[in-house]
Design an enzyme around this catalytic site. Structure first.
Site, PDB file in Angstrom:
ATOM      1  N   CYS A 231       2.709   4.112  -0.265  1.00  0.00           N
ATOM      2  CA  CYS A 231       1.718   4.427  -1.123  1.00  0.00           C
ATOM      3  C   CYS A 231       0.822   3.223  -1.220  1.00  0.00           C
ATOM      4  O   CYS A 231      -0.095   3.089  -0.146  1.00  0.00           O
ATOM      5  CB  CYS A 231       2.020   4.723  -2.524  1.00  0.00           C
ATOM      6  SG  CYS A 231       3.433   3.727  -3.380  1.00  0.00           S
ATOM      7  N   SER A 232       0.680   2.478  -2.108  1.00  0.00           N
ATOM      8  CA  SER A 232      -0.405   1.322  -2.190  1.00  0.00           C
ATOM      9  C   SER A 232       0.218  -0.054  -2.657  1.00  0.00           C
ATOM     10  O   SER A 232      -0.579  -0.454  -3.332  1.00  0.00           O
ATOM     11  CB  SER A 232      -1.410   1.834  -2.771  1.00  0.00           C
ATOM     12  OG  SER A 232      -1.267   2.499  -4.222  1.00  0.00           O
ATOM     13  N   CYS A 233       1.520  -0.183  -3.025  1.00  0.00           N
ATOM     14  CA  CYS A 233       2.074  -1.418  -3.630  1.00  0.00           C
ATOM     15  C   CYS A 233       1.583  -2.267  -3.114  1.00  0.00           C
ATOM     16  O   CYS A 233       1.426  -2.755  -1.847  1.00  0.00           O
ATOM     17  CB  CYS A 233       3.772  -1.192  -3.397  1.00  0.00           C
ATOM     18  SG  CYS A 233       4.619   0.236  -4.186  1.00  0.00           S
TER      19      CYS A 233
ATOM     20  N   CYS B 154       2.338  -1.242   2.536  1.00  0.00           N
ATOM     21  CA  CYS B 154       3.091  -0.337   1.572  1.00  0.00           C
ATOM     22  C   CYS B 154       3.312   1.021   2.417  1.00  0.00           C
ATOM     23  O   CYS B 154       2.346   1.753   2.204  1.00  0.00           O
ATOM     24  CB  CYS B 154       2.647  -0.312   0.222  1.00  0.00           C
ATOM     25  SG  CYS B 154       3.760   0.761  -0.736  1.00  0.00           S
TER      26      CYS B 154
HETATM   27 FE    FE Z   1       3.450   1.808  -2.896  1.00  0.00          FE
END
Ligand code: FE
Length: 206
Positions: free
Chosen positions: A110-112, A107
């Site tokens: 971010c951190s998906c 991602c």
């Molecule tokens: Fe994300």
């Protein structure tokens, strides 16, 4: 005297971010936006999601071609067949490694991550370094994890978003013909589900 959080002991603050989250959590509870019970529920929900769920899906796909088709076309329904609740607003897309293409998940923003199935992503997945380098030099990144697809295999990098979460369906390793589903699942690591690694057949001591 101020009240002590019930989970103070088991969740030590490890970073300024953790401290900030704890402060927000305390405020939300104080303002009756959330209750401690709701927070605990959510923590339990997350803790019940682990890479073992992904490994189960992979092992079934390796042993049941019809299931594999369903997993690739509608992953959430396929997960339900194994009793896994993958409910999430985002689409869940399973991408299949083949002899010609290797998939890698990132991602960049971010951190998906497919948390509804795999739980929390590893810390490195959220790092700026991984997020930027996975797209720029995926092979170099994989090499650092001790794995690299053979020369000539295309590397497809999938950028997760708020709308789409990805999980890799790795290739079944050679030499696993006699293994049952449970044994196969044990070969599938979290890193293989992200694509920075690939399952290996257990080396046999002769
Ligand atoms: Fe994300």
């Amino acid at each position: 005297m101020s009240e002590v959080h019930p989970h103070e002991e088991v969740r030590p603050e490890r970073s300024p971010y953790a401290a900030r989250i704890r402060a927000m959590e305390a405020l939300l509870v104080e303002k009756s936006v959330l209750t401690e019970a709701e927070i605990q529920d959510r923590i339990e929900y997350m803790d019940s999601r682990t890479p073992a769920n992904g490994a189960k899906l992979v092992a079934r796909a390796w042993t049941d071609p019809d299931f594999k088709e369903r997993l690739l076309s509608d992953a959430k329904s396929a997960a339900r067949e194994l009793g896994l609740d993958a409910t999430h607003e985002a689409e869940l897309i399973v991408v299949e490694n083949t002899p010609v293409v290797h998939n890698l998940i990132v991602c960049t923003l971010c951190s998906c991550y497919p948390r509804a199935v795999l739980g929390r992503p590893p810390d490195w997945y959220k790092s700026f370094e991984y997020r930027s380098r996975a797209v720029r030099e995926p092979r170099a990144v994989m090499r650092e994890f001790g794995f690299e697809p053979e020369e000539g295999i295309e590397v497809a990098v999938h950028d997760s978003t708020a709308d789409a979460r990805y999980m890799v369906l790795p290739m079944r390793p050679e030499g696993t013909k006699n293994m049952d589903e449970e044994e196969l699942a044990a070969l599938v690591t979290r890193d293989a589900l992200i694509g920075v690694s690939a399952p290996q057949a257990p080396s046999r001591a002769s």
